[in-house]
Design a protein around this motif. Sequence first.
Motif, PDB file in Angstrom:
ATOM      1  N   GLN A 167      -9.952 -33.477 -25.289  1.00  0.00           N
ATOM      2  CA  GLN A 167      -9.960 -34.330 -26.563  1.00  0.00           C
ATOM      3  C   GLN A 167     -11.013 -35.562 -26.648  1.00  0.00           C
ATOM      4  O   GLN A 167     -10.738 -36.395 -27.480  1.00  0.00           O
ATOM      5  CB  GLN A 167      -8.460 -34.854 -26.613  1.00  0.00           C
ATOM      6  N   PHE A 170     -12.151 -35.549 -30.388  1.00  0.00           N
ATOM      7  CA  PHE A 170     -11.053 -36.014 -31.170  1.00  0.00           C
ATOM      8  C   PHE A 170     -10.721 -37.462 -31.138  1.00  0.00           C
ATOM      9  O   PHE A 170     -10.668 -38.127 -32.337  1.00  0.00           O
ATOM     10  CB  PHE A 170      -9.673 -35.117 -30.878  1.00  0.00           C
ATOM     11  N   HIS A 171     -10.642 -38.180 -30.024  1.00  0.00           N
ATOM     12  CA  HIS A 171     -10.314 -39.578 -29.814  1.00  0.00           C
ATOM     13  C   HIS A 171     -11.649 -40.394 -30.362  1.00  0.00           C
ATOM     14  O   HIS A 171     -11.483 -41.475 -30.791  1.00  0.00           O
ATOM     15  CB  HIS A 171     -10.105 -39.826 -28.283  1.00  0.00           C
ATOM     16  N   THR A 174     -11.357 -40.220 -34.161  1.00  0.00           N
ATOM     17  CA  THR A 174     -10.087 -40.787 -35.080  1.00  0.00           C
ATOM     18  C   THR A 174     -10.135 -42.322 -34.638  1.00  0.00           C
ATOM     19  O   THR A 174      -9.756 -43.039 -35.308  1.00  0.00           O
ATOM     20  CB  THR A 174      -8.954 -40.305 -34.109  1.00  0.00           C
ATOM     21  N   PRO A 180      -6.902 -37.137 -38.668  1.00  0.00           N
ATOM     22  CA  PRO A 180      -6.851 -35.997 -37.794  1.00  0.00           C
ATOM     23  C   PRO A 180      -6.830 -34.550 -38.658  1.00  0.00           C
ATOM     24  O   PRO A 180      -7.401 -33.627 -38.273  1.00  0.00           O
ATOM     25  CB  PRO A 180      -5.453 -36.017 -37.085  1.00  0.00           C
ATOM     26  N   CYS A 189     -11.609 -29.367 -34.429  1.00  0.00           N
ATOM     27  CA  CYS A 189     -10.544 -29.430 -33.495  1.00  0.00           C
ATOM     28  C   CYS A 189      -9.480 -28.543 -33.841  1.00  0.00           C
ATOM     29  O   CYS A 189      -9.738 -27.779 -35.187  1.00  0.00           O
ATOM     30  CB  CYS A 189      -9.696 -30.657 -33.369  1.00  0.00           C
ATOM     31  N   ARG A 191      -5.061 -27.144 -33.566  1.00  0.00           N
ATOM     32  CA  ARG A 191      -3.658 -27.770 -33.516  1.00  0.00           C
ATOM     33  C   ARG A 191      -3.132 -26.806 -32.326  1.00  0.00           C
ATOM     34  O   ARG A 191      -3.356 -25.475 -32.632  1.00  0.00           O
ATOM     35  CB  ARG A 191      -2.900 -27.727 -34.413  1.00  0.00           C
ATOM     36  N   GLY A 196       1.829 -30.916 -30.863  1.00  0.00           N
ATOM     37  CA  GLY A 196       0.979 -32.058 -30.349  1.00  0.00           C
ATOM     38  C   GLY A 196      -0.227 -32.342 -30.947  1.00  0.00           C
ATOM     39  O   GLY A 196      -0.649 -31.612 -32.032  1.00  0.00           O
ATOM     40  N   GLU A 197      -1.162 -33.247 -30.169  1.00  0.00           N
ATOM     41  CA  GLU A 197      -2.403 -33.634 -30.911  1.00  0.00           C
ATOM     42  C   GLU A 197      -3.378 -32.573 -30.741  1.00  0.00           C
ATOM     43  O   GLU A 197      -3.335 -31.399 -29.754  1.00  0.00           O
ATOM     44  CB  GLU A 197      -2.730 -34.881 -30.011  1.00  0.00           C
ATOM     45  N   TYR A 199      -6.780 -30.330 -30.160  1.00  0.00           N
ATOM     46  CA  TYR A 199      -7.865 -30.424 -29.276  1.00  0.00           C
ATOM     47  C   TYR A 199      -9.115 -29.983 -29.490  1.00  0.00           C
ATOM     48  O   TYR A 199      -9.306 -29.399 -30.464  1.00  0.00           O
ATOM     49  CB  TYR A 199      -7.328 -29.424 -27.781  1.00  0.00           C
TER      50      TYR A 199
END
Length: 690
Positions: A167, A170-171, A174, A180, A189, A191, A196-197, A199
């Motif tokens: 991630q 993604f991090h 964000t 997202p 990314c 799902r 969940g978040e 990836y």
Amino acid sequence: MSLPPGFLDELRNRVSISQVVGRKVLWDPRKSNQGKGDMWAPCPFHQEKSASFHVDDRNGYYYCFGCHAKGDALKFIQETENVGFMEAVEILAREAGMPMPARDPQAAQKADRRSELAAVMEEAVRWFRLQLQTGAGQAARDYLAGRKLGQAAQDRFELGYSPDNRQALFHALTGKGIAPDLIVDAGLCARPEGGGEPYDRFRGRIIYPIRDARGRCISLGGRAMDPNARAKYLNGPETELFDKGRSLYNHGPAREACGKGQPLIVCEGYMDVIALVEAGFGGAVAPLGTAVTEDQLRMMWRVHPEPVIALDGDTAGTRAALRVIDLALPLLEAGQGLRFAVLPAGQDPDDLLKSGGAAAMTKVIEGARPMVDLLWQRETEGKVFDSPERKAGLDKSLRAAIKRIADPSIRSHYGDEIKRLREALFGTAPRGGDGFRSDGFRTEGFRSEGFRGEGFGKSGGKAPRAANTTGAARKPQGKPWQQVQVLPQASTRLSALAGSEEGVTEYLGEAMVLAIFVAQPALVMTFESQLETLHLTHRDHQDLRQLLLRLAHQPGRLNREEIEEAAPEEVETLMSLPHVRIAPAVRLAEDPETGRLGLAEAMAKLDAYRIARSEIEHAMRDMEALVDEGVTWRLSQAARAIERAHKGPEAESRQSVKASNGLELDKEELDLSRELFSKIDFSRGGKPRK
């Protein structure tokens, strides 16, 4: 798409032409006067050392005193970047900070959404490029160095690296406040199925940004650093921005390079493209993880009329080339084809450049073979034709391939070439070009559709059969070298009229429509939508149409003088055609009603001819299988459509009379003729009656 009045004027006011041209040239400080907007430079359109290229900021035009190139800022963008008129408008609008007019609110909303996704992609590209310079990117840097890719090449193609972290991207995104949903919808990314978040899709890979023709990043490609990875190369998924079947890697830069005369080279992967560009072959592109699609093929033809397919010299590369042949055959048009560069066995363009340098690649490109050669090779390689049945099987497969070519002229020329290759293979080549073998038997070649070798129109065809008084064929009188072949002059060969009979008819029909618009420019606004959607086959006609539509939205510019000044050669060629000079709508330019009727008639004739020709071609293909009343009815209807078009729109309302012999006559013309004959006394030598 029509632009609102005043849009182009506002666009030109916001960006000076010297600002646009200045990106492509170096101004001569001795001749230029920046304060007056009077700028000089060496011409970007031809090789020269002196500053003969003049840009006038006040009037918004450029002119070269060497090659006579001239135009405005939009024309300059079209010529230097090899784009169409509307694309040039979009490029200039982006530079000026002006939004393009949206067709409707939904279209505007979609455009905003795509802009948001493109902005997310740009953030990702910047982040990946930074990761390549970190300690985690050392292995990726070593790999690129091993492939001889220096920092300049890495910067040009914006190469990056994705850490092997689930991630990390993604991090990072964000953390910059990006939603997202946008990250997922951009294809960066995914799902998890169990929730969940999201990836990262790209992990432990070298990143290749994929940009569209306008330069927007629309997706990413990634090469795995782990040799045991399930997929060596990975492309982003289909998104609102990215359709892999309608995208090409390096599309925009390749289009600009081809506009400057470089060949368009189609290879397999990212590294091949990068290696070719770095070696000086700027017009290199690659499909994105799929076989070449029809949309990609059409995109290539918009960039260059004859792309060179340079696929790997292995079995997979050969199979890919043969798939392209099957795709391209129905789409071929006059002057629009493909050539195939055969690379050494086991090598791709990158390998060849490393082993032999640019000279070796140039030799391969210059030796690229026409598509008909690859078609023949596919049908004959590794096969033995030692029986009539095998020869007939070859004929059948070749006929089936050639029948897929829609253009009748190209189909005929393919038939000529296949006939020649067949004669060489089976040892039946005619001696001296007289159509006879040495044993006296005539070489008939292929008689079926597509193999007659008819050339253009009704010329060409079979050699005449010699007189036969003994029951056996014999050679014609005269020596082979005494036979005279009349060749067209160079100027005729280059003319648009040196094509098939169908091509000439279509060219003249288009010329008549455009000539009426030039003679009576006021008609452009009345018939604007018809002019925009009119299918034009000739490049000069397409350019003239763009000029007319552009001038239509510039107050006071849509007049014949402005048109002739902007395109003097095209207008002179158009107006010098004999059928144009005598047309009432052109000669009587001061009569708007004559122009309107003449234009409606010219468009109707062109449409009727094209529809009828298509119907006749379909009917003829059906006749090969089965002749029935339906086919003959279609042929008769096609002939009547052409006849009605040639009578003109006014003839629709006239009454007709059918004579005893079946001939249909115009009633008004018949009554006038009868009245005239009633006034003549034929017993007195044709003198008027008393």
